[in-house]
Design an enzyme around this catalytic site. Structure first.
Site, PDB file in Angstrom:
ATOM      1  N   LEU A   1      77.732  47.410 142.387  1.00 11.06           N
ATOM      2  CA  LEU A   1      76.732  47.807 141.398  1.00 11.06           C
ATOM      3  C   LEU A   1      77.304  49.011 140.670  1.00 11.06           C
ATOM      4  O   LEU A   1      77.980  49.850 141.276  1.00 11.06           O
ATOM      5  CB  LEU A   1      75.407  48.194 142.072  1.00 11.06           C
ATOM      6  CG  LEU A   1      74.606  47.089 142.776  1.00 11.06           C
ATOM      7  CD1 LEU A   1      73.380  47.698 143.460  1.00 11.06           C
ATOM      8  CD2 LEU A   1      74.177  46.002 141.799  1.00 11.06           C
ATOM      9  N   ASP A   2      77.016  49.121 139.373  1.00 14.73           N
ATOM     10  CA  ASP A   2      77.468  50.299 138.629  1.00 14.73           C
ATOM     11  C   ASP A   2      76.864  51.564 139.222  1.00 14.73           C
ATOM     12  O   ASP A   2      75.816  51.522 139.882  1.00 14.73           O
ATOM     13  CB  ASP A   2      77.055  50.189 137.155  1.00 14.73           C
ATOM     14  CG  ASP A   2      77.736  49.023 136.448  1.00 14.73           C
ATOM     15  OD1 ASP A   2      78.800  48.585 136.916  1.00 14.73           O
ATOM     16  OD2 ASP A   2      77.180  48.544 135.438  1.00 14.73           O
ATOM     17  N   LYS A   3      77.504  52.678 138.962  1.00 13.73           N
ATOM     18  CA  LYS A   3      77.058  53.967 139.509  1.00 13.73           C
ATOM     19  C   LYS A   3      75.564  54.205 139.302  1.00 13.73           C
ATOM     20  O   LYS A   3      74.851  54.601 140.222  1.00 13.73           O
ATOM     21  CB  LYS A   3      77.862  55.102 138.859  1.00 13.73           C
ATOM     22  CG  LYS A   3      77.423  56.498 139.280  1.00 13.73           C
ATOM     23  CD  LYS A   3      78.197  57.565 138.525  1.00 13.73           C
ATOM     24  CE  LYS A   3      77.674  58.962 138.861  1.00 13.73           C
ATOM     25  NZ  LYS A   3      78.372  60.009 138.095  1.00 13.73           N
TER      26      LYS A   3
END
Length: 297
Positions: free
Chosen positions: A122-124
């Protein structure tokens, strides 16, 4: 070549692609660097798998929410703002650092020392559910399920603008942005990417949406929503640099995940609530809509 070696070496496709791109594969004594190289009958293929680079990743006692855990895998509710695995400029305080501490290093080694146990990312600034593999057997089977679209992932987001359609399908290929290498984009020669969306609530300038991924390209939801003119609220990379709520980072939450257990072969389903900051913005939008309705009436 990457498809052939993925099966032959029993490794993930991303691992094999890096081997090829880094010049670790020879065909008939000639080094190749293109994953698209066609394999022919009778080819002599030589592969050199480098020794793992010791980065001395430090297990860190970071609080993480474990939604489910058994001897084969775990399901984590990743908080917004946490990087999943170490990379340039982020060698500590990542989810991997937390996992190394929590599981005492008992994670799959399929993706090497930098991404132990990491099946998907998942993106930050995207919060929500993430599957972590503890064993190589579980990792290989989960990666296969992911590639064959057998892992159902549902996301919730607030996008800018009012979506007119109640539901729809965005089918547009995604690849690296031709100019800005930090971004992805819809490009003619990109990889197939499909996102399903459903409107949950409409507000004056925003829409609360539910999204489901068929494919899992880098930044897929963010790119697709921006492509149709409705970037995610707070997404400074694909949307506006500023917003009225002062949010930095896209409002995107992986709220549901379903898959078949890779070893026990039983259906698994998990849901987590929206984070508090997400709920607060939704509530603010609802109150504003109610005020506007009263004024109009």
């Amino acid at each position: 070549m990457d498809i052939f070696l993925t099966k032959a070496l029993d490794r993930t496709r991303s691992f094999v692609q890096k081997l090829i791109e880094n010049g670790n594969v020879w065909v008939n004594q000639k080094q190749i660097v293109k994953t698209s190289h066609k394999v022919k009958s009778g080819d002599l293929i030589r592969v050199v798998i480098p020794e793992p680079v010791s980065l001395n990743l430090t297990p860190q006692d970071i609080d993480i929410e474990i939604v489910y855990e058994d001897e084969h895998l775990a399901v984590i509710n990743k908080p917004r703002g946490m990087v999943v695995h170490p990379g340039a400029g982020n060698y500590d305080s990542t989810l991997v650092n937390a996992l190394l501490y929590r599981f005492e290093g008992k994670l799959s080694s399929i993706n090497g020392v930098i991404r132990p146990g990491i099946v998907h990312r998942l993106d930050k600034d995207t919060s929500g559910l993430l599957i972590v593999a503890k064993t190589n057997e579980a990792h290989i089977k989960l990666s296969e399920a992911l590639k064959n679209h057998r892992i159902k992932r549902v996301y919730f987001a607030i996008c800018e603008g009012v979506l007119e359609e109640d539901s729809g399908i965005i089918n547009a290929p995604i690849g690296r942005h031709p100019v800005n290498r930090l971004k992805m984009a819809v490009v003619p020669n990109g990889k197939e990417a499909t996102t399903y969306f459903e409107v949950l609530e409409r507000f004056d300038k925003y829409t609360f949406v539910k999204l489901r991924l068929k494919t899992g390209r880098t930044h897929q939801i963010r790119v697709h929503m921006s492509y149709i003119g409705h970037p995610l609220l707070g997404d400074v990379l694909y949307g506006r640099p500023k917003n009225e709520f002062g949010v930095e980072g896209q409002l995107l939450h992986a709220g549901e995940i379903e898959f078949v257990h890779p070893v026990e072969n039983k259906p698994m389903s998990f849901k987590v609530e929206l984070p508090d900051y997400f709920k607060e913005i939704l509530e603010a939008l609802r109150k504003r809509s109610q005020k506007q309705d009263k004024i109009q009436h």
